[in-house]
Design a protein around this motif. Sequence first.
Motif, PDB file in Angstrom:
ATOM      1  N   TRP A  70       0.830  -1.207   0.000  1.00 55.55           N
ATOM      2  CA  TRP A  70       0.000   0.000   0.000  1.00 55.55           C
ATOM      3  C   TRP A  70       0.864   1.255   0.000  1.00 55.55           C
ATOM      4  O   TRP A  70       0.344   2.363  -0.094  1.00 55.55           O
ATOM      5  CB  TRP A  70      -0.912   0.014   1.226  1.00 55.55           C
ATOM      6  N   SER A  71       2.186   1.086   0.098  1.00 53.87           N
ATOM      7  CA  SER A  71       3.113   2.207   0.196  1.00 53.87           C
ATOM      8  C   SER A  71       4.468   1.766  -0.350  1.00 53.87           C
ATOM      9  O   SER A  71       4.701   0.576  -0.602  1.00 53.87           O
ATOM     10  CB  SER A  71       3.277   2.627   1.660  1.00 53.87           C
ATOM     11  N   ALA A  72       5.366   2.732  -0.497  1.00 54.10           N
ATOM     12  CA  ALA A  72       6.716   2.406  -0.976  1.00 54.10           C
ATOM     13  C   ALA A  72       7.437   1.485   0.002  1.00 54.10           C
ATOM     14  O   ALA A  72       8.136   0.539  -0.395  1.00 54.10           O
ATOM     15  CB  ALA A  72       7.515   3.691  -1.183  1.00 54.10           C
ATOM     16  N   GLU A  73       7.265   1.737   1.296  1.00 56.47           N
ATOM     17  CA  GLU A  73       7.935   0.900   2.303  1.00 56.47           C
ATOM     18  C   GLU A  73       7.376  -0.524   2.301  1.00 56.47           C
ATOM     19  O   GLU A  73       8.128  -1.496   2.408  1.00 56.47           O
ATOM     20  CB  GLU A  73       7.758   1.528   3.690  1.00 56.47           C
ATOM     21  N   SER A  74       6.065  -0.649   2.168  1.00 62.57           N
ATOM     22  CA  SER A  74       5.470  -1.993   2.165  1.00 62.57           C
ATOM     23  C   SER A  74       5.864  -2.767   0.910  1.00 62.57           C
ATOM     24  O   SER A  74       5.989  -4.002   0.948  1.00 62.57           O
ATOM     25  CB  SER A  74       3.950  -1.909   2.281  1.00 62.57           C
ATOM     26  N   GLU A  75       6.093  -2.063  -0.190  1.00 60.43           N
ATOM     27  CA  GLU A  75       6.572  -2.729  -1.402  1.00 60.43           C
ATOM     28  C   GLU A  75       7.966  -3.329  -1.176  1.00 60.43           C
ATOM     29  O   GLU A  75       8.250  -4.454  -1.595  1.00 60.43           O
ATOM     30  CB  GLU A  75       6.601  -1.755  -2.578  1.00 60.43           C
ATOM     31  N   LYS A  76       8.825  -2.570  -0.493  1.00 60.16           N
ATOM     32  CA  LYS A  76      10.165  -3.085  -0.178  1.00 60.16           C
ATOM     33  C   LYS A  76      10.086  -4.327   0.705  1.00 60.16           C
ATOM     34  O   LYS A  76      10.840  -5.283   0.519  1.00 60.16           O
ATOM     35  CB  LYS A  76      10.989  -1.997   0.519  1.00 60.16           C
ATOM     36  N   LEU A  77       9.169  -4.315   1.661  1.00 65.85           N
ATOM     37  CA  LEU A  77       9.021  -5.477   2.544  1.00 65.85           C
ATOM     38  C   LEU A  77       8.487  -6.685   1.776  1.00 65.85           C
ATOM     39  O   LEU A  77       8.911  -7.830   2.030  1.00 65.85           O
ATOM     40  CB  LEU A  77       8.083  -5.140   3.705  1.00 65.85           C
ATOM     41  N   PHE A  78       7.575  -6.460   0.852  1.00 67.34           N
ATOM     42  CA  PHE A  78       7.085  -7.559   0.036  1.00 67.34           C
ATOM     43  C   PHE A  78       8.239  -8.209  -0.714  1.00 67.34           C
ATOM     44  O   PHE A  78       8.375  -9.441  -0.738  1.00 67.34           O
ATOM     45  CB  PHE A  78       6.025  -7.068  -0.956  1.00 67.34           C
ATOM     46  N   GLU A  79       9.081  -7.399  -1.323  1.00 77.51           N
ATOM     47  CA  GLU A  79      10.227  -7.929  -2.059  1.00 77.51           C
ATOM     48  C   GLU A  79      11.197  -8.655  -1.126  1.00 77.51           C
ATOM     49  O   GLU A  79      11.731  -9.726  -1.464  1.00 77.51           O
ATOM     50  CB  GLU A  79      10.939  -6.800  -2.804  1.00 77.51           C
ATOM     51  N   LYS A  80      11.403  -8.104   0.050  1.00 77.81           N
ATOM     52  CA  LYS A  80      12.333  -8.715   1.010  1.00 77.81           C
ATOM     53  C   LYS A  80      11.858 -10.094   1.444  1.00 77.81           C
ATOM     54  O   LYS A  80      12.647 -11.056   1.462  1.00 77.81           O
ATOM     55  CB  LYS A  80      12.467  -7.800   2.239  1.00 77.81           C
ATOM     56  N   TYR A  81      10.595 -10.219   1.784  1.00 72.38           N
ATOM     57  CA  TYR A  81      10.105 -11.466   2.370  1.00 72.38           C
ATOM     58  C   TYR A  81       9.636 -12.488   1.344  1.00 72.38           C
ATOM     59  O   TYR A  81       9.583 -13.691   1.641  1.00 72.38           O
ATOM     60  CB  TYR A  81       8.994 -11.184   3.378  1.00 72.38           C
ATOM     61  N   THR A  82       9.282 -12.050   0.146  1.00 68.58           N
ATOM     62  CA  THR A  82       8.850 -13.008  -0.878  1.00 68.58           C
ATOM     63  C   THR A  82       9.963 -13.357  -1.854  1.00 68.58           C
ATOM     64  O   THR A  82       9.885 -14.394  -2.525  1.00 68.58           O
ATOM     65  CB  THR A  82       7.652 -12.475  -1.684  1.00 68.58           C
ATOM     66  N   GLY A  83      10.964 -12.490  -1.939  1.00 69.42           N
ATOM     67  CA  GLY A  83      12.042 -12.727  -2.894  1.00 69.42           C
ATOM     68  C   GLY A  83      11.677 -12.374  -4.321  1.00 69.42           C
ATOM     69  O   GLY A  83      12.395 -12.732  -5.258  1.00 69.42           O
ATOM     70  N   HIS A  84      10.573 -11.628  -4.505  1.00 67.98           N
ATOM     71  CA  HIS A  84      10.123 -11.269  -5.852  1.00 67.98           C
ATOM     72  C   HIS A  84       9.656  -9.820  -5.880  1.00 67.98           C
ATOM     73  O   HIS A  84       9.160  -9.298  -4.868  1.00 67.98           O
ATOM     74  CB  HIS A  84       8.958 -12.161  -6.287  1.00 67.98           C
ATOM     75  N   PRO A  85       9.757  -9.160  -7.034  1.00 69.05           N
ATOM     76  CA  PRO A  85       9.154  -7.830  -7.186  1.00 69.05           C
ATOM     77  C   PRO A  85       7.639  -7.959  -7.269  1.00 69.05           C
ATOM     78  O   PRO A  85       7.098  -9.081  -7.339  1.00 69.05           O
ATOM     79  CB  PRO A  85       9.756  -7.339  -8.513  1.00 69.05           C
ATOM     80  N   PRO A  86       6.920  -6.839  -7.279  1.00 70.75           N
ATOM     81  CA  PRO A  86       5.455  -6.926  -7.312  1.00 70.75           C
ATOM     82  C   PRO A  86       4.898  -7.668  -8.527  1.00 70.75           C
ATOM     83  O   PRO A  86       3.872  -8.332  -8.420  1.00 70.75           O
ATOM     84  CB  PRO A  86       5.012  -5.459  -7.310  1.00 70.75           C
ATOM     85  N   HIS A  87       5.553  -7.519  -9.681  1.00 73.90           N
ATOM     86  CA  HIS A  87       5.155  -8.382 -10.806  1.00 73.90           C
ATOM     87  C   HIS A  87       6.374  -9.118 -11.337  1.00 73.90           C
ATOM     88  O   HIS A  87       7.484  -8.599 -11.353  1.00 73.90           O
ATOM     89  CB  HIS A  87       4.407  -7.617 -11.910  1.00 73.90           C
ATOM     90  N   SER A 144       7.467 -13.302 -13.418  1.00 73.49           N
ATOM     91  CA  SER A 144       6.965 -14.527 -14.026  1.00 73.49           C
ATOM     92  C   SER A 144       7.961 -15.647 -13.808  1.00 73.49           C
ATOM     93  O   SER A 144       9.123 -15.409 -13.468  1.00 73.49           O
ATOM     94  CB  SER A 144       6.690 -14.324 -15.525  1.00 73.49           C
ATOM     95  N   PHE A 145       7.502 -16.868 -13.998  1.00 74.62           N
ATOM     96  CA  PHE A 145       8.383 -18.021 -13.859  1.00 74.62           C
ATOM     97  C   PHE A 145       7.800 -19.195 -14.634  1.00 74.62           C
ATOM     98  O   PHE A 145       6.607 -19.229 -14.944  1.00 74.62           O
ATOM     99  CB  PHE A 145       8.571 -18.403 -12.385  1.00 74.62           C
ATOM    100  N   ASP A 146       8.667 -20.151 -14.940  1.00 76.05           N
ATOM    101  CA  ASP A 146       8.263 -21.391 -15.586  1.00 76.05           C
ATOM    102  C   ASP A 146       8.344 -22.526 -14.586  1.00 76.05           C
ATOM    103  O   ASP A 146       9.232 -22.556 -13.725  1.00 76.05           O
ATOM    104  CB  ASP A 146       9.195 -21.725 -16.762  1.00 76.05           C
ATOM    105  N   PHE A 147       7.436 -23.471 -14.725  1.00 82.91           N
ATOM    106  CA  PHE A 147       7.549 -24.726 -13.989  1.00 82.91           C
ATOM    107  C   PHE A 147       7.020 -25.827 -14.895  1.00 82.91           C
ATOM    108  O   PHE A 147       5.868 -25.768 -15.335  1.00 82.91           O
ATOM    109  CB  PHE A 147       6.782 -24.708 -12.668  1.00 82.91           C
ATOM    110  N   GLY A 148       7.855 -26.829 -15.167  1.00 88.73           N
ATOM    111  CA  GLY A 148       7.466 -27.861 -16.112  1.00 88.73           C
ATOM    112  C   GLY A 148       7.133 -27.244 -17.446  1.00 88.73           C
ATOM    113  O   GLY A 148       7.893 -26.413 -17.966  1.00 88.73           O
ATOM    114  N   ASN A 149       6.006 -27.617 -18.008  1.00 88.37           N
ATOM    115  CA  ASN A 149       5.603 -27.071 -19.301  1.00 88.37           C
ATOM    116  C   ASN A 149       4.665 -25.875 -19.151  1.00 88.37           C
ATOM    117  O   ASN A 149       4.009 -25.469 -20.106  1.00 88.37           O
ATOM    118  CB  ASN A 149       4.926 -28.156 -20.139  1.00 88.37           C
ATOM    119  N   ALA A 150       4.609 -25.307 -17.950  1.00 88.85           N
ATOM    120  CA  ALA A 150       3.694 -24.196 -17.680  1.00 88.85           C
ATOM    121  C   ALA A 150       4.454 -22.900 -17.426  1.00 88.85           C
ATOM    122  O   ALA A 150       5.567 -22.912 -16.882  1.00 88.85           O
ATOM    123  CB  ALA A 150       2.807 -24.519 -16.478  1.00 88.85           C
TER     124      ALA A 150
END
Length: 275
Positions: A103-120, A122-128
Amino acid sequence: MRRLFAAILFSAAILAALAQTAAPPAFHFVILGDRTGEAQPGVWQQVWKKAAARNPAIVVGVGDTIQGLDDATADAEWRDAERTLAPYRAIPLYLAPGNHDIWSAESEKLFEKYTGHPPHYSFDFGNAHFTILDNSRADDFSAAEMAFLAADLEKHQAKPLKFIVSHRPSWLVNAALRNPNFELHRLARKYGVQYVIAGHVHQLLHVTFDGVTYFCAPSAGGHLRASGKYEDGWFFGYTDVTVTGTSVRFEIESLDGRRTSLADWGLLGLTVRPR
């Protein structure tokens, strides 16, 4: 001798061709709905325990992992979520950002820190191929988000299976009206996306048209609204998705053990008695 050598080479060529055309290995993954939005104590933990017992290859979450909305408490809330996730860290987890997560710039940084991903991303797994979109701070997808989606799908158009995941079902009204002209649907049709997945409403919703399946995952802990009736899609649970070649099967299990397929549900609730 020459004939034997030629036969060996021919056999090797046949085996190589068969290996290239063989069906990709089957796998299954779990979709988790919202944890928060007035989280119900202990439910997320129960859902994780049941879902992990299915030994999924990966888990995809539609967002609202913390209650959030306050920069002062967000870090502590992510650390609390980490304690629940600790026993399941062997399972790769891919989270979409929810409105309670960013909801804010700081919360975006925390999302990236704890999930290991930016807000958007993509990734592949198997044929998907999975495209995770960010609509955490707006009801609709921004122009930038649609540009990211178009570029990502263009780059990965050779993948036979494609899933789009976001938190808010920004497509809900258009999908319910079966409008073929909104941008997300046009991109899905152009690039062969079969499944579009979201959460946010805490209710199981399902509609398929033009070969695209739209699905809102049931709650994994966020409070149940409206009627609160199972048959209306209001329940706690998770979704197990089995991928076999280009065939995909959704099995939805509630915490009390009722199991249904995605085909058992429509936009207005359950259409078939659960098993």
